[in-house]
Write an enzyme that holds these catalytic residues in place. Structure first.
Site, PDB file in Angstrom:
ATOM      1  N   ASP A  71     -13.368 -11.783  -4.251  1.00  0.00           N
ATOM      2  CA  ASP A  71     -14.086 -12.687  -3.347  1.00  0.00           C
ATOM      3  C   ASP A  71     -15.107 -13.561  -4.075  1.00  0.00           C
ATOM      4  O   ASP A  71     -15.314 -14.717  -3.703  1.00  0.00           O
ATOM      5  CB  ASP A  71     -14.785 -11.882  -2.238  1.00  0.00           C
ATOM      6  CG  ASP A  71     -13.806 -11.493  -1.132  1.00  0.00           C
ATOM      7  OD1 ASP A  71     -12.585 -11.610  -1.360  1.00  0.00           O
ATOM      8  OD2 ASP A  71     -14.259 -11.079  -0.046  1.00  0.00           O
ATOM      9  N   ASN A  79      -8.945 -14.309   0.472  1.00  0.00           N
ATOM     10  CA  ASN A  79      -9.208 -13.702   1.784  1.00  0.00           C
ATOM     11  C   ASN A  79     -10.711 -13.521   1.959  1.00  0.00           C
ATOM     12  O   ASN A  79     -11.163 -12.553   2.572  1.00  0.00           O
ATOM     13  CB  ASN A  79      -8.472 -12.358   1.881  1.00  0.00           C
ATOM     14  CG  ASN A  79      -8.350 -11.882   3.335  1.00  0.00           C
ATOM     15  OD1 ASN A  79      -8.703 -12.609   4.262  1.00  0.00           O
ATOM     16  ND2 ASN A  79      -7.868 -10.666   3.525  1.00  0.00           N
ATOM     17  N   ASP A  87     -19.191  -2.718   8.820  1.00  0.00           N
ATOM     18  CA  ASP A  87     -18.358  -2.364   7.665  1.00  0.00           C
ATOM     19  C   ASP A  87     -18.522  -0.896   7.295  1.00  0.00           C
ATOM     20  O   ASP A  87     -17.544  -0.166   7.112  1.00  0.00           O
ATOM     21  CB  ASP A  87     -18.712  -3.244   6.460  1.00  0.00           C
ATOM     22  CG  ASP A  87     -18.124  -4.645   6.613  1.00  0.00           C
ATOM     23  OD1 ASP A  87     -17.362  -4.855   7.583  1.00  0.00           O
ATOM     24  OD2 ASP A  87     -18.428  -5.509   5.776  1.00  0.00           O
ATOM     25  N   GLU A 102     -10.378  -8.096   7.428  1.00  0.00           N
ATOM     26  CA  GLU A 102      -9.267  -8.235   6.489  1.00  0.00           C
ATOM     27  C   GLU A 102      -7.948  -7.816   7.132  1.00  0.00           C
ATOM     28  O   GLU A 102      -6.874  -8.320   6.799  1.00  0.00           O
ATOM     29  CB  GLU A 102      -9.527  -7.407   5.232  1.00  0.00           C
ATOM     30  CG  GLU A 102     -10.497  -8.047   4.241  1.00  0.00           C
ATOM     31  CD  GLU A 102     -11.960  -7.919   4.617  1.00  0.00           C
ATOM     32  OE1 GLU A 102     -12.283  -7.592   5.786  1.00  0.00           O
ATOM     33  OE2 GLU A 102     -12.801  -8.177   3.732  1.00  0.00           O
ATOM     34  N   HIS A 153      -9.630  -3.768   1.221  1.00  0.00           N
ATOM     35  CA  HIS A 153     -10.382  -2.936   0.282  1.00  0.00           C
ATOM     36  C   HIS A 153     -11.036  -1.738   0.951  1.00  0.00           C
ATOM     37  O   HIS A 153     -11.045  -0.641   0.404  1.00  0.00           O
ATOM     38  CB  HIS A 153     -11.440  -3.791  -0.417  1.00  0.00           C
ATOM     39  CG  HIS A 153     -12.366  -4.539   0.513  1.00  0.00           C
ATOM     40  ND1 HIS A 153     -13.696  -4.662   0.304  1.00  0.00           N
ATOM     41  CD2 HIS A 153     -12.140  -5.191   1.681  1.00  0.00           C
ATOM     42  CE1 HIS A 153     -14.249  -5.359   1.269  1.00  0.00           C
ATOM     43  NE2 HIS A 153     -13.320  -5.702   2.119  1.00  0.00           N
ATOM     44  N   ARG A 154     -11.576  -1.945   2.151  1.00  0.00           N
ATOM     45  CA  ARG A 154     -12.297  -0.832   2.785  1.00  0.00           C
ATOM     46  C   ARG A 154     -11.328   0.262   3.264  1.00  0.00           C
ATOM     47  O   ARG A 154     -11.683   1.438   3.279  1.00  0.00           O
ATOM     48  CB  ARG A 154     -13.171  -1.319   3.934  1.00  0.00           C
ATOM     49  CG  ARG A 154     -14.224  -2.269   3.466  1.00  0.00           C
ATOM     50  CD  ARG A 154     -15.486  -2.293   4.286  1.00  0.00           C
ATOM     51  NE  ARG A 154     -16.324  -3.340   3.738  1.00  0.00           N
ATOM     52  CZ  ARG A 154     -17.012  -3.238   2.597  1.00  0.00           C
ATOM     53  NH1 ARG A 154     -17.005  -2.119   1.916  1.00  0.00           N
ATOM     54  NH2 ARG A 154     -17.703  -4.249   2.139  1.00  0.00           N
ATOM     55  N   LYS A 199     -11.258  -6.473  -4.149  1.00  0.00           N
ATOM     56  CA  LYS A 199     -11.976  -7.462  -3.340  1.00  0.00           C
ATOM     57  C   LYS A 199     -13.485  -7.288  -3.499  1.00  0.00           C
ATOM     58  O   LYS A 199     -14.214  -8.268  -3.527  1.00  0.00           O
ATOM     59  CB  LYS A 199     -11.575  -7.312  -1.868  1.00  0.00           C
ATOM     60  CG  LYS A 199     -12.083  -8.433  -0.986  1.00  0.00           C
ATOM     61  CD  LYS A 199     -11.425  -8.354   0.388  1.00  0.00           C
ATOM     62  CE  LYS A 199     -11.404  -9.687   1.108  1.00  0.00           C
ATOM     63  NZ  LYS A 199     -12.658 -10.101   1.670  1.00  0.00           N
TER      64      LYS A 199
END
Ligand code: C5P
Length: 693
Positions: free
Chosen positions: A52, A95, A330, A358, A405-406, A436
């Site tokens: 990112d 993204n 998040d 995402e 990613h998470r 990311k």
């Protein structure tokens, strides 16, 4: 390791140690943009290195900003001073919502007043992430914005003629209930055009993810812009505001990334040392620092100070909680994973924004948690997770990550299932999407984690000199994301050290003492192939023929082999090990999940070695090489200890006619059938068949 298709984690039994967090994504991309818009040069330190931030840096470069990298994740950005240097550009923003939204706002304003045409696009998922509310806020000002795909979504074109005027007298209206990034984008961009009068922004609908707005305001203040604010509904950029570079700025560690390690501490740091995080702490400006309170509510014991956090297990099992996570959207995903270790259900509400991240994170989380054995109820803006009802209900699951990613970082928390009484390996698909925000996430996690040695899978590759084991082992380790042990290097290093110290190659006692105290260091991510002996880089010296001959002699001595045994075992660390040598499968790792014995004809091996030497500019003669190989094979085969021979259960691979890719696919195919993950799945399938309906 890029493009790793899957990563298998063994059951993890504990964790402790220190992690230095990478820089915050939210702060990094905001300050990169602010530095790019401001006049003068800004030095930014500890900027996150990730997908990112990379797209933001690329965009700034394309727009004509000066972008220079310095030591330790620092960047020198020479800003535009509010004047476009380039009037047409096509920007690819991956993204990264934190790049797409603010750049869209800034370039729309600049194109309208200074003239230009800018296209902003991203990956397919970016083109499904809404931006319509921002476009709707900008168009009434006089900005021309074309949706090049679906209306309301990127890609966008922003264009205008030089000298265009913006209508800034009326308050700008923006919705706050889909993504707070629309408001952030406006606040970051509007100082570009505030020379004539105050500019007011009015938020319609409830403002979600409010802490991210606090980050925006705090960073604007660092760049000299004091936004006036009336609650969450009205923000005013004062007339005459213009960005003033702070000169230099330090980016704090990412508080969302911290959440995984706080969870690891709460689950797995029991009894001994805590999990300590450095780079973010009680002085953080990031909203996700409030995750600490949520983790405490579930039972974590967390201590914080400026720039640090320590987490360890408190209550166990964790407590199921009900929480409105609107303020930590998040980090709340991490709570959903901690719920696996709670004594009752955990209900997380206020997370409608998960659906436009995402991936649709509510759907994704529900699907993957169910695969692990949890019971999940999901709705438009909530998720409720009940842990597997009994240890035996945990499943060895292959967790999909949705290019999110998470999802990948969250998934890893399920590997601690032994602490809930289960014992299953875990597979994470496409794990490298962590790039990311946290490219080294798994390395950091596995650096803290403990596992029973017997649970850490070993793939042993043995074979004679010049059979291509080293290349095959390195490629296989790369494909599995495993550690690599080139055991020959240990014997070679012993031979080399003997030469340095003048120890005779038959002085068994002194050689064993040398081997026992070898001061060897392997390059980062040990597959890099660089090796240091007593602080000197010896990567090339180890490959010399003379060193190989010395190794061949010292390796025949039982005391030397014994002295190197423990060192070799120490390479067996999560997630797994690929070990190559002569006796990896037969002696050192007799319980290896897969043993490969690699052979090739002597003629073929002599040919390969000849080519290899030519490529290094060393002349040689095939007949001599062949005689030398045969002598070495003979010595390895006939020695009394650990003679070169296939382990009884080894699979033979003659690669005389195979290229390296074919050899690697063959070994990976064998691994797929024999890996602990596959074995666990087979056991589960059998148990399922036997279970009463
Ligand atoms: O594999 P490589 O050629 O680097 O190994 C150097 C020497 O070390 C070999 O000739 C062999 O005699 C010895 N060796 C060994 N056992 C191992 C690896 C290497 O005896 N596991």
């Amino acid at each position: 390791m890029h493009g790793l298709p899957q990563l298998d984690l063994p059951p993890l039994t504990g964790a402790s140690g220190t992690v230095r967090l990478p820089g915050s994504k939210s702060i990094s991309n905001r300050v990169l943009l602010l530095a790019g818009l401001a006049a003068g040069t800004t030095e930014l330190h500890d900027v996150l290195t990730s997908d990112d931030t990379q797209v933001m840096l690329d965009a700034l470069r394309t727009l004509g900003c000066g972008v220079e990298s310095g030591a330790r994740a620092s960047w020198r950005i020479r800003g535009l001073g509010g004047r476009l240097a380039v009037h047409t550009a096509d920007l690819f923003l991956g993204n990264a919502g934190t790049a797409m939204r603010p750049l869209a706002a800034a370039l729309a304003l600049l194109a309208t007043t200074q003239g230009g045409s800018f296209t902003l696009r991203g990956v397919p998922r970016m083109h499904e992430r809404p931006i319509g509310d921002l476009v709707d806020a900008l168009r009434p000002l006089g900005c021309t914005i074309d949706a090049l795909g679906t209306p309301g979504f990127p890609p966008l074109r922003l264009r205008g003629e030089a000298g265009g005027r913006l209508q800034l007298e009326q308050p700008i209206r923006v919705r706050g209930d889909v993504s707070s990034q629309f408001l952030t984008a406006l606040l970051l961009a509007l100082p570009l055009v505030a020379e004539a009068h105050d500019i007011a922004v009015e938020v319609h609908g409830e403002l979600i993810s409010r802490p991210y707005i606090e980050i925006t305001l705090a960073l604007l203040a660092r760049f000299g812009i004091a936004v006036r604010r009336c609650g969450d509904a009205r923000f005013v950029i004062p007339q005459g505001a213009s960005y003033r570079s702070p000169g230099s700025l330090h980016v704090e560690g990412d508080a969302s990334s911290a959440s995984y390690f706080i969870a690891v501490g709460a689950i797995a740091a029991a009894g001994g040392a805590p999990v300590r995080l450095e780079g973010v702490g009680s002085d953080s400006i990031q909203g996700d620092i409030a995750f600490v309170d949520a983790a405490r509510a579930m039972g974590a014991q967390v201590a914080c100070g400026p720039g640090w956090i320590e987490a360890r297990r408190g209550r166990w099992p964790l407590a199921g909680i009900t929480i409105d996570a609107n303020h930590i959207p998040d980090a709340a995903m991490t709570l959903a994973m901690m719920a696996l270790y709670a004594d009752g259900p955990t209900r997380i509400t206020g997370i409608a924004s998960w659906r436009v991240k995402e991936t649709d994170r509510i759907a994704a989380m529900a699907t993957e948690l169910r695969k692990l054995g949890a019971t999940v109820v999901a709705g438009a803006d909530f998720i409720e997770v009940a842990p597997p009802p009994a240890p035996g209900a945990w499943r060895a699951a292959a967790i999909a990550t949705y290019d999110d990613h998470r999802m990948a970082m969250c998934a890893s928390l399920a590997a601690f299932n032994p602490l809930a009484g289960a014992h299953v390996p875990l597979r994470i698909l496409e794990p490298r999407c962590v790039a990311k925000t946290f490219p080294d996430y798994f390395e950091a996690l596995l650096g803290l984690a403990q596992a029973a040695s017997a649970d850490v899978p070993v793939l042993a590759i043995d074979g004679p000199t010049a059979s291509g084991k080293g290349t095959l082992a390195a490629a296989t380790a790369g494909a599995l994301g495993f550690h690599l042990l080139d055991s020959g290097a240990l014997y070679r290093a012993t031979g080399l050290a003997a030469g340095w110290d003048g120890v005779a190659l038959d002085d068994e006692e002194r050689l064993a003492a040398l081997a026992a105290t070898l001061d060897l260091r392997f390059g980062q991510g040990d597959a890099s192939g660089r090796i240091w002996l007593r602080g000197r880089e010896v990567s090339d010296a180890l490959r010399l023929e003379a060193t190989g001959l010395a190794a061949s002699r010292v390796s025949a001595l039982p005391a030397v082999r014994r002295a190197l045994h423990g060192l070799q075992l120490a390479f067996r660390r999560p997630p797994g090990l690929v070990a190559d040598g002569r006796d990896m499968g037969s002696v050192v790792f007799p319980d290896a999940a897969l043993k490969v014995f690699l052979t090739a004809s002597v003629a073929e091996r002599a040919e390969r070695r000849h080519k290899q030497l030519i490529s290094k500019g060393i002349s040689s003669n095939i007949a001599d090489l062949r005689a030398d190989l045969e002598a070495r094979d003979e010595r390895d085969r006939r020695r009394a200890v650990a003679p070169l021979k296939p382990a009884a259960d080894a699979l033979l691979l003659d690669n005389s006619q195979l290229d390296i890719d074919a050899s690697v696919s063959c070994v990976l195919g064998w691994w797929q059938e024999r890996s602990p993950f596959e074995r666990a799945r087979e056991r589960q399938a059998r148990a399922g068949e036997m279970a009463p309906p």
